[in-house]
Design an enzyme around this catalytic site. Structure first.
Site, PDB file in Angstrom:
ATOM      1  N   ASN A 148       0.805  -1.220   0.000  1.00 28.37           N
ATOM      2  CA  ASN A 148       0.000   0.000   0.000  1.00 28.37           C
ATOM      3  C   ASN A 148       0.841   1.276   0.000  1.00 28.37           C
ATOM      4  O   ASN A 148       0.363   2.332  -0.399  1.00 28.37           O
ATOM      5  CB  ASN A 148      -0.941   0.005   1.204  1.00 28.37           C
ATOM      6  CG  ASN A 148      -0.279  -0.453   2.477  1.00 28.37           C
ATOM      7  OD1 ASN A 148       0.150  -1.598   2.583  1.00 28.37           O
ATOM      8  ND2 ASN A 148      -0.146   0.446   3.432  1.00 28.37           N
ATOM      9  N   HIS A 198     -13.481  -0.520  -1.258  1.00 30.40           N
ATOM     10  CA  HIS A 198     -13.352   0.945  -1.310  1.00 30.40           C
ATOM     11  C   HIS A 198     -12.023   1.439  -1.880  1.00 30.40           C
ATOM     12  O   HIS A 198     -11.782   2.644  -1.954  1.00 30.40           O
ATOM     13  CB  HIS A 198     -13.624   1.566   0.070  1.00 30.40           C
ATOM     14  CG  HIS A 198     -12.543   1.399   1.087  1.00 30.40           C
ATOM     15  ND1 HIS A 198     -11.684   2.413   1.423  1.00 30.40           N
ATOM     16  CD2 HIS A 198     -12.198   0.355   1.866  1.00 30.40           C
ATOM     17  CE1 HIS A 198     -10.859   1.995   2.364  1.00 30.40           C
ATOM     18  NE2 HIS A 198     -11.152   0.739   2.649  1.00 30.40           N
ATOM     19  N   THR A 234     -26.543 -11.009   8.787  1.00 27.44           N
ATOM     20  CA  THR A 234     -27.296 -10.606   7.592  1.00 27.44           C
ATOM     21  C   THR A 234     -26.387  -9.803   6.675  1.00 27.44           C
ATOM     22  O   THR A 234     -25.717  -8.870   7.117  1.00 27.44           O
ATOM     23  CB  THR A 234     -28.528  -9.774   8.007  1.00 27.44           C
ATOM     24  OG1 THR A 234     -29.306 -10.561   8.894  1.00 27.44           O
ATOM     25  CG2 THR A 234     -29.356  -9.366   6.790  1.00 27.44           C
ATOM     26  N   CYS A 321      -2.863   4.984   7.803  1.00 26.62           N
ATOM     27  CA  CYS A 321      -2.892   4.689   9.232  1.00 26.62           C
ATOM     28  C   CYS A 321      -1.667   5.265   9.922  1.00 26.62           C
ATOM     29  O   CYS A 321      -1.650   5.449  11.123  1.00 26.62           O
ATOM     30  CB  CYS A 321      -2.908   3.178   9.460  1.00 26.62           C
ATOM     31  SG  CYS A 321      -3.679   2.282   8.153  1.00 26.62           S
TER      32      CYS A 321
HETATM   33  N1  PLP Z   1      -4.773  -4.335   3.341  1.00 28.06           N
HETATM   34  C1  PLP Z   1      -4.180  -3.317   2.692  1.00 28.06           C
HETATM   35  C2  PLP Z   1      -2.931  -3.574   1.902  1.00 28.06           C
HETATM   36  C3  PLP Z   1      -4.716  -2.031   2.762  1.00 28.06           C
HETATM   37  O1  PLP Z   1      -4.107  -1.028   2.106  1.00 28.06           O
HETATM   38  C4  PLP Z   1      -5.896  -1.830   3.516  1.00 28.06           C
HETATM   39  C5  PLP Z   1      -6.479  -0.472   3.652  1.00 28.06           C
HETATM   40  O2  PLP Z   1      -5.793   0.509   3.859  1.00 28.06           O
HETATM   41  C6  PLP Z   1      -6.481  -2.922   4.171  1.00 28.06           C
HETATM   42  C7  PLP Z   1      -5.887  -4.156   4.050  1.00 28.06           C
HETATM   43  C8  PLP Z   1      -7.719  -2.781   5.001  1.00 28.06           C
HETATM   44  O3  PLP Z   1      -8.889  -2.758   4.210  1.00 28.06           O
HETATM   45  P1  PLP Z   1     -10.221  -2.118   4.786  1.00 28.06           P
HETATM   46  O4  PLP Z   1     -10.027  -0.641   4.846  1.00 28.06           O
HETATM   47  O5  PLP Z   1     -11.296  -2.541   3.813  1.00 28.06           O
HETATM   48  O6  PLP Z   1     -10.465  -2.724   6.137  1.00 28.06           O
END
Ligand code: PLP
Length: 384
Positions: A148, A198, A234, A321
């Site tokens: 990411n 998303h 659900t 984050c």
């Molecule tokens: N894994 C990676 C590599 C991500 O970049 C993210 C989101 O930032 C996630 C998992 C988490 O996904 P979600 O926001 O749908 O919980």
């Protein structure tokens, strides 16, 4: 003016996806488990979404477990499988997202041996490092498909082959890869893959764990028999419908989007290289077409992101984050990046709606901020 360059944090909801969801937020309010007409309509919509997602990644619809997002999918993969194996170790790469590192650390806290798989200076997981992390009692290995922060892609098929040969379950977090690169679940050799809507024009709060039927695991949530008993509760019908619609659009527009992103990324990188001292991380590795992680070490102070924000340009420092925290990114630390490059790192993540004009504005703004915040550089220019 507002320029959004933070698509790895989240993408805007595609208007066509929203349209597909609206009926299920209005009149079509049935519970997919109900036996009557409204229930059947909701069930059919879930089935369609499952097929749309399965088609995008070449999986069987029955292999899809819809979850509340990538975080839940990662938790389900690790905790679900390990709950079935009371003894044994786990190995994860050193560059995993916090939603994977978190459950791994929780399992380690319960007494599991957790092994870390290192990366090279380009952020790639070498096959030798995977082999080294495999012990006779290793139960699960997790290596992400695309990072990411850097956008670096891993050689997942070959990693999965090594892991499978050792009789170990292989999981991959493909949240950032979905819709940006071609994913073939069947050919990848991984047993489980995490996805999220998303990051690809879909709604927040919905994701999926794709699971090979051979994987034995315990569900995290007990209750009704939803998702074939793998995830009770659900179903979030409108969100899942949106996930399916986003997947179908991604499949139709894949080549066009990819080309647009690659052109834009090249243009952006050329502009960034014109900034004094700029270093693009993992420039020699295979990367996502939309992600550039760059260090601008000649900018003084910690205010670069705020100044860009004031200029209407929205960008993250490393993963979303991590922004707001001054501690360096674990991903860059794992890549053994020189300490002077750990400050003023920008993660620029492009989306389908970005334009060359927006990149021009970003680069011009960075030049302006550089003059403002690196006065020593301007003064010394004549002495060089
Ligand atoms: N894994 C990676 C590599 C991500 O970049 C993210 C989101 O930032 C996630 C998992 C988490 O996904 P979600 O926001 O749908 O919980």
């Amino acid at each position: 003016m507002s320029i959004y360059l933070d698509h790895n944090a989240t993408t805007p909801l595609d208007g066509r996806v929203l349209e597909s969801m609206l009926p299920f937020l209005r009149g079509e309010h049935g519970n997919p488990s109900s036996p009557h007409r409204l229930g059947r309509t909701a069930r059919a919509a879930l089935d369609t979404a499952r097929e749309q997602l399965a088609a995008l990644i070449n999986a069987a619809p029955a292999q899809i477990v819809f979850t509340s997002g990538g975080t839940e999918a990662n938790n389900l993969a690790l905790k679900g499988v390990l709950a079935h194996h009371p003894h044994g170790r786990i190995a994860i790469s050193a560059i995993e997202h916090s939603s994977l590192r978190g459950p791994a650390a929780a399992l380690a806290g319960q007494g599991r041996q957790l092994d870390s798989i290192g990366v090279d200076e380009q952020g790639r997981v070498p096959l030798a490092a995977v082999r080294q992390a495999l012990y006779p009692d290793t139960r699960l290995v997790s290596v992400m498909l695309a990072n990411n922060e850097t956008g670096v892609l891993q050689d997942i098929a070959n990693i999965a082959a090594v892991v499978r040969k050792a009789g170990v379950i292989m999981h991959s977090d493909a949240v950032q890869a979905l819709a940006k690169i071609d994913i073939d679940f069947a050919a990848s050799g991984v047993h489980m893959m995490s996805l999220s809507a998303h990051k690809m024009g879909g709604p927040k709060g919905v994701g999926a764990l794709i699971m090979d039927e051979s994987v034995a695991f315990e569900p995290l949530l007990q209750g009704g028999g939803h998702e074939r008993g793998r995830r009770a509760g659900t179903e979030n019908v409108a969100a899942i419908v949106g996930f399916g619609a986003a997947a179908a659009l991604a499949q139709q527009e894949f080549d066009e989007r990819r080309l647009h992103l690659l052109r834009l990324r090249d243009y952006l990188e050329t502009g960034l290289r014109g900034l004094p001292g700029a270093v693009i991380f993992a420039a020699d590795a295979q990367r996502l077409p939309n992600t550039v992680l760059v260090s601008l070490p000649q900018f003084a102070g910690e205010t670069l992101l705020q100044n860009l924000d004031q200029a209407g340009i929205m960008i993250s420092a490393g993963s979303a984050c991590m922004s707001g925290s001054l501690s360096p990114s674990p991903v860059l630390l794992a890549m053994q990046v020189a300490p002077r490059l750990l400050r003023n790192v920008l993660r620029i993540s492009l989306g389908a709606g970005n334009t060359h004009g927006e990149i021009d504005i970003l680069i011009a703004t960075l030049h302006k901020l550089h003059k403002q915040f690196a006065p020593w550089e301007v003064k010394s220019a004549g002495n060089a």
